[in-house]
Design an enzyme around this catalytic site. Structure first.
Site, PDB file in Angstrom:
ATOM      1  CG  ASN A 117      33.922 -14.820  30.406  1.00 29.25           C
ATOM      2  OD1 ASN A 117      32.825 -14.418  30.882  1.00 29.25           O
ATOM      3  ND2 ASN A 117      33.646 -15.402  29.192  1.00 29.25           N
ATOM      4  CD  GLU A 159      32.649 -10.921   3.575  1.00 34.28           C
ATOM      5  OE1 GLU A 159      32.614 -11.329   2.501  1.00 34.28           O
ATOM      6  OE2 GLU A 159      31.462 -11.367   4.413  1.00 34.28           O
TER       7      GLU A 159
END
Length: 131
Positions: free
Chosen positions: A57, A122
């Site tokens: 943004n 992960e």
């Protein structure tokens, strides 16, 4: 049937995030679409069609609040201990290796590493359902 095609995360610094995902997981920019108030960067690997969409943004300077839900991305690798060592040598500070067993058998062998914005990734040994 629906086909999963991407996951999106909001990041502050495009270059920093692209460099991290390239170094850590071999992802490269598949597409970059610029709009007036934001930019979308799609990262992918040759191994899978799934993409990571980074949203930047424009004008945002405050880090995003990631909350406490502990959501994460997951990737699988052939040798999780080798991958953890590689990321350590890159200075990416992977967490401890964790072995998760169920009914006396290995369910998952993994560690977590955080990207520059604090998102958890992960990294799992390819085994069982994590191929």
């Amino acid at each position: 049937m629906a086909k999963m095609i991407h996951s999106m995360i909001r990041v502050l610094d495009e270059a920093r995030s692209v460099e991290f995902y390239s170094k850590a997981f071999g992802l490269s920019v598949a597409d970059r679409v610029d709009f007036e108030t934001f930019t979308l960067i799609y990262l992918s690997s040759a191994e899978t069609g799934f993409e990571l969409e980074l949203t930047v943004n424009k004008g945002r300077i405050e880090p995003y609040d990631l909350g406490n839900a502990y959501g994460h991305l997951a990737v699988s690798v052939e040798e999780v201990t080798v991958e953890r060592e590689r990321l350590s040598k890159l200075g990416l500070k992977p967490g401890q290796l964790v072995e998760l067993n169920r009914d006396g058998k290995l369910f998952g062998l993994f560690f977590f590493v955080s990207d520059p914005d604090g998102y958890k990734i992960e990294v799992l040994q390819r085994h069982g359902r994590f191929l």
